[in-house]
Design a protein around this motif. Structure first.
Motif, mmCIF file in Angstrom:
data_model
loop_
_atom_site.group_PDB
_atom_site.id
_atom_site.type_symbol
_atom_site.label_atom_id
_atom_site.label_comp_id
_atom_site.label_asym_id
_atom_site.label_seq_id
_atom_site.Cartn_x
_atom_site.Cartn_y
_atom_site.Cartn_z
ATOM 1 N N LEU A 427 0.822 -1.207 0.000
ATOM 2 C CA LEU A 427 0.000 0.000 0.000
ATOM 3 C C LEU A 427 0.859 1.261 0.000
ATOM 4 C CD1 LEU A 427 -2.785 -1.023 2.558
ATOM 5 C CD2 LEU A 427 -2.975 -0.879 0.068
ATOM 6 N N ILE A 428 1.920 1.249 0.787
ATOM 7 C CA ILE A 428 2.811 2.411 0.848
ATOM 8 C C ILE A 428 3.444 2.678 -0.510
ATOM 9 C CG2 ILE A 428 5.048 3.190 1.767
ATOM 10 C CD1 ILE A 428 4.168 1.941 4.457
ATOM 11 N N ASN A 429 3.934 1.623 -1.147
ATOM 12 C CA ASN A 429 4.537 1.788 -2.482
ATOM 13 C C ASN A 429 3.525 2.320 -3.485
ATOM 14 O OD1 ASN A 429 7.324 1.278 -2.675
ATOM 15 N ND2 ASN A 429 6.996 -0.905 -2.335
ATOM 16 N N THR A 430 2.312 1.780 -3.431
ATOM 17 C CA THR A 430 1.271 2.223 -4.368
ATOM 18 C C THR A 430 0.933 3.690 -4.147
ATOM 19 O OG1 THR A 430 0.347 -0.014 -4.430
ATOM 20 C CG2 THR A 430 -1.071 1.768 -5.183
ATOM 21 N N VAL A 431 0.777 4.080 -2.878
ATOM 22 C CA VAL A 431 0.462 5.479 -2.571
ATOM 23 C C VAL A 431 1.606 6.388 -3.008
ATOM 24 C CG1 VAL A 431 0.057 7.130 -0.697
ATOM 25 C CG2 VAL A 431 -1.116 4.931 -0.686
ATOM 26 N N LEU A 432 2.841 5.982 -2.747
ATOM 27 C CA LEU A 432 3.990 6.801 -3.139
ATOM 28 C C LEU A 432 4.023 7.035 -4.649
ATOM 29 C CD1 LEU A 432 6.946 5.446 -0.925
ATOM 30 C CD2 LEU A 432 5.829 7.674 -0.752
ATOM 31 N N VAL A 433 3.807 5.965 -5.418
ATOM 32 C CA VAL A 433 3.859 6.079 -6.880
ATOM 33 C C VAL A 433 2.713 6.948 -7.398
ATOM 34 C CG1 VAL A 433 3.654 4.807 -9.048
ATOM 35 C CG2 VAL A 433 5.092 3.912 -7.211
ATOM 36 N N ASN A 434 1.491 6.648 -6.953
ATOM 37 C CA ASN A 434 0.319 7.369 -7.467
ATOM 38 C C ASN A 434 0.307 8.831 -7.036
ATOM 39 O OD1 ASN A 434 -0.524 4.998 -8.649
ATOM 40 N ND2 ASN A 434 -1.997 4.475 -7.044
ATOM 41 N N ARG A 435 0.593 9.082 -5.757
ATOM 42 C CA ARG A 435 0.572 10.460 -5.272
ATOM 43 C C ARG A 435 1.746 11.266 -5.813
ATOM 44 N NH1 ARG A 435 -4.041 12.332 -3.936
ATOM 45 N NH2 ARG A 435 -3.082 13.884 -2.544
ATOM 46 N N ASN A 436 2.870 10.601 -6.080
ATOM 47 C CA ASN A 436 4.008 11.293 -6.691
ATOM 48 C C ASN A 436 3.614 11.811 -8.074
ATOM 49 O OD1 ASN A 436 6.514 12.262 -7.353
ATOM 50 N ND2 ASN A 436 7.600 10.336 -7.019
ATOM 51 N N ALA A 437 2.965 10.949 -8.856
ATOM 52 C CA ALA A 437 2.517 11.359 -10.195
ATOM 53 C C ALA A 437 1.485 12.480 -10.095
ATOM 54 C CB ALA A 437 1.933 10.153 -10.932
ATOM 55 N N ALA A 482 13.425 21.561 -12.830
ATOM 56 C CA ALA A 482 12.728 20.273 -12.977
ATOM 57 C C ALA A 482 13.052 19.356 -11.798
ATOM 58 C CB ALA A 482 13.127 19.609 -14.292
ATOM 59 N N GLY A 483 14.323 19.372 -11.366
ATOM 60 C CA GLY A 483 14.713 18.563 -10.215
ATOM 61 C C GLY A 483 13.987 18.981 -8.950
ATOM 62 N N MET A 484 13.803 20.297 -8.788
ATOM 63 C CA MET A 484 13.079 20.795 -7.618
ATOM 64 C C MET A 484 11.626 20.330 -7.634
ATOM 65 S SD MET A 484 14.616 24.686 -7.536
ATOM 66 C CE MET A 484 13.387 25.247 -6.337
ATOM 67 N N VAL A 485 11.010 20.321 -8.818
ATOM 68 C CA VAL A 485 9.624 19.875 -8.932
ATOM 69 C C VAL A 485 9.520 18.390 -8.587
ATOM 70 C CG1 VAL A 485 7.688 19.513 -10.518
ATOM 71 C CG2 VAL A 485 8.999 21.645 -10.609
ATOM 72 N N HIS A 486 10.437 17.587 -9.115
ATOM 73 C CA HIS A 486 10.440 16.144 -8.811
ATOM 74 C C HIS A 486 10.622 15.913 -7.313
ATOM 75 C CE1 HIS A 486 10.166 14.007 -12.633
ATOM 76 N NE2 HIS A 486 10.947 14.927 -13.191
ATOM 77 N N GLN A 487 11.557 16.665 -6.706
ATOM 78 C CA GLN A 487 11.825 16.495 -5.271
ATOM 79 C C GLN A 487 10.610 16.853 -4.429
ATOM 80 O OE1 GLN A 487 14.133 19.365 -2.847
ATOM 81 N NE2 GLN A 487 15.649 17.735 -2.666
ATOM 82 N N GLN A 488 9.955 17.966 -4.759
ATOM 83 C CA GLN A 488 8.789 18.385 -3.996
ATOM 84 C C GLN A 488 7.625 17.406 -4.172
ATOM 85 O OE1 GLN A 488 8.282 20.863 -1.693
ATOM 86 N NE2 GLN A 488 10.516 20.921 -1.832
ATOM 87 N N ALA A 489 7.472 16.867 -5.375
ATOM 88 C CA ALA A 489 6.409 15.883 -5.606
ATOM 89 C C ALA A 489 6.660 14.632 -4.765
ATOM 90 C CB ALA A 489 6.331 15.528 -7.088
ATOM 91 N N ALA A 490 7.915 14.174 -4.734
ATOM 92 C CA ALA A 490 8.266 13.000 -3.919
ATOM 93 C C ALA A 490 8.031 13.286 -2.444
ATOM 94 C CB ALA A 490 9.723 12.609 -4.160
ATOM 95 N N LEU A 491 8.429 14.466 -1.993
ATOM 96 C CA LEU A 491 8.267 14.841 -0.597
ATOM 97 C C LEU A 491 6.791 14.866 -0.203
ATOM 98 C CD1 LEU A 491 9.993 15.813 1.864
ATOM 99 C CD2 LEU A 491 9.436 18.139 1.152
ATOM 100 N N MET A 492 5.963 15.424 -1.048
ATOM 101 C CA MET A 492 4.524 15.500 -0.752
ATOM 102 C C MET A 492 3.881 14.110 -0.735
ATOM 103 S SD MET A 492 3.688 18.907 -3.043
ATOM 104 C CE MET A 492 1.954 19.066 -2.634
ATOM 105 N N SER A 493 4.404 13.190 -1.543
ATOM 106 C CA SER A 493 3.868 11.827 -1.511
ATOM 107 C C SER A 493 4.239 11.133 -0.198
ATOM 108 C CB SER A 493 4.369 11.019 -2.713
ATOM 109 O OG SER A 493 5.763 10.814 -2.660
#
Length: 529
Positions: A427-437, A482-493
């Protein structure tokens, strides 16, 4: 002439809470064996990159070093109850310890990934026989008055071993090589197997059960649990049933479940006796054990991923950071033992669940700058809360069962914790992937070319690159943004996952009060009789 009457001196009766030194040493031997088996679940997690390089494995193959161990172990844990009744605790534990030691040595000799996967599966399957035996022995040979010492000990091992696994693995692989992750088991394993054979005398074998062995039940259980573990491990990374292997394993698991439950209710001697679930306290204890597995394995996974992806920690630094939770568990173990004698176990569990929720709630305020000291208090809350939960959960689940059900029940109890971990990770992996996107898509809308704020930020970054480097400043600025956007998306997930864990454990704190208070003096399997 009077005849003198000779009377033998009265032999003082042993106190009810007397513990034989031989049995205490045997039990400590079993606890250490369980520690080795549980530790090996996570000890390789921080060193998979080293193993991958040493075996020339691909990125898709290396996770099987973990998965093969977990799939095999999750089959053995419930099976161990039947084997323990048939062979006796002494024989089963000795075989398990010796086999685990031999498989560890084989893992160190592996020269390719195929060999490593097979050896790890053997290691997990045989080693899994040690874990439930310890829980069953604790509630069989020790009187209830000694539970305040025994239950915190096994609770500490069950929770601390996977927590400090990455730490120990990181140190070993840095100081020596990945081979020593397995070679370190050899000498202790030989000593545990020898001591188990010499000291364990808790029960007698019942070889007549072999003629009643339910082979169809074993096949069903293997397909059910093995397939389920594979689906939960691989599903999040392969779009679940869209992947052919995951789909096949899901079908195998569903078919195996039908066969397993049919045999469990119709066989003369089922491979796993599910009657323990008719005990209300055991049923609730198993549910709570399942949730403990989510928290235990989920955070053991989440913290290293955050520190590696966001902070750029290597395996040694991650291990050092995670050691805080292990120390908190160690410090909280004696406290939880004392409290278990003086406090309603439901109140202890409520405090533990709320403490865990408080730790995950703090993590919902995380930023990309959070380091060792920012996660220090959440880790302490996690470690201490785990111990406050684990002791009363074990007592509630196993403390009121009759002796004849303890061995099977112990396997089921440990299985629920491992399955909780597997479900939680999926569940954690699924949430991380989906919420990251999801977060990346939302954040990207704010850095389009039409955004004045994004244009200003990009211009400032471009000027900085022009000032301090001779590279293509515009391209470098775009890449950094772009790196900052990826990092913030990962952090929010990550924050989303911590929110979910907070809600889960806070809800359980309320749910605890719905269970019945266990009796003050639970028999615990006969109190050693």
């Amino acid at each position: 002439m009077a005849t003198a009457t000779l009377t033998a001196p009265a032999i003082p009766a042993r106190p009810a809470d007397h513990m034989e030194p031989r049995r205490v040493i045997a039990f400590l031997t079993m606890v250490f064996g369980m520690f080795m088996a549980i530790l090996d679940i996570q000890i390789v997690s921080a060193s998979l990159t080293d193993i991958q390089a040493g075996l020339s494995a691909s990125a898709d193959e290396i996770p099987w070093v973990q998965t093969s161990y977990l799939v095999a172990e999750v089959i053995m844990i419930p099976l161990s109850g039947f084997l323990s009744r048939m062979l006796s605790t002494r024989v089963l534990f000795t075989i398990a310890a010796a086999g685990f030691t031999g498989a560890s040595a084989l893992c160190a000799t592996a020269t390719n990934i195929d060999q490593m996967i097979v050896y790890r599966a053997i290691q997990g399957f045989i080693g899994g026989g040690m874990i439930p035996s310890v829980f069953a022995a604790a509630f069989t040979i020790f009187p209830p008055s000694r539970r305040a010492v025994v239950t915190p000990m096994i609770g500490l091992v069950a929770t601390m071993a996977p927590t400090i696994g990455p730490t120990i693995g990181g140190y070993i692989s840095h100081a020596f090589s990945w081979h020593w992750l397995f070679l370190i088991n050899v000498v202790p394993g030989v000593l545990v197997a020898s001591a188990a054979w010499a000291l364990i005398d808790f029960d007698k074998p019942n070889l007549g059960l072999f003629s009643k062995f339910d082979w169809w039940g074993l096949i069903g259980m293997g397909g059910f649990l093995g397939g389920l573990e594979y689906v939960l491990e691989e599903g999040p990374n392969h779009d679940w049933l869209q992947d052919q292997a995951v789909l096949v394993c899901a079908i195998v698991s569903a078919t195996g479940a039908v066969l397993f439950f049919w045999r469990a209710f119709t066989a003369e001697e089922p491979i796993v006796d599910l009657k323990a679930f008719t005990n209300v306290n055991f049923a609730f204890g198993s549910i709570f054990s399942f949730v403990i597995g989510i928290g235990l394995y989920g955070l053991t996974y989440l913290y290293p991923i955050y520190l590696g992806r966001i902070r750029g920690y290597d395996s040694m630094m991650i291990g050092n950071a995670l050691f805080v939770s292990g120390l908190a568990m160690f410090a909280a173990a004696p406290v939880s033992g004392v409290l278990s004698r003086k406090m309603d176990p439901r109140i202890m569990m409520m405090i533990g669940f709320l403490g865990f929720a408080a730790g995950t709630w703090q993590m919902t305020h995380m930023t990309a700058d959070w380091d060792f000291w920012e996660i220090f208090v959440p880790q302490i809350l996690r470690g201490a809360s785990m111990m406050l939960c684990m002791v009363p959960i074990s007592n509630i689940a196993l403390g009121t069962l009759p002796p004849e059900r303890l061995k099977n029940a112990s396997g089921l109890f440990n299985l629920t914790r491992n399955l909780g971990g597997a479900v939680g990770l999926a569940l954690i992996n699924t949430v991380l992937v989906n919420r990251n996107a999801f977060h990346f898509a939302r954040l990207s809308e704010h850095v389009q070319w039409g955004s004045a704020e994004a244009q200003t930020q990009l211009q400032n970054m471009t000027r900085n690159f022009e000032t301090y480097s001779g590279m293509d400043a515009a391209s470098a600025a775009i890449s950094q943004l772009a790196g900052m956007v990826h990092q913030q998306a990962a952090l929010m997930s990550f924050i989303d996952v911590f929110y979910l864990l907070t809600v889960l454990f806070a809800s359980l704190a309320l749910f605890v009060m719905l269970i019945r208070k266990p009796p003050e003096s639970a028999s615990g399997g006969g109190g050693g009789h």
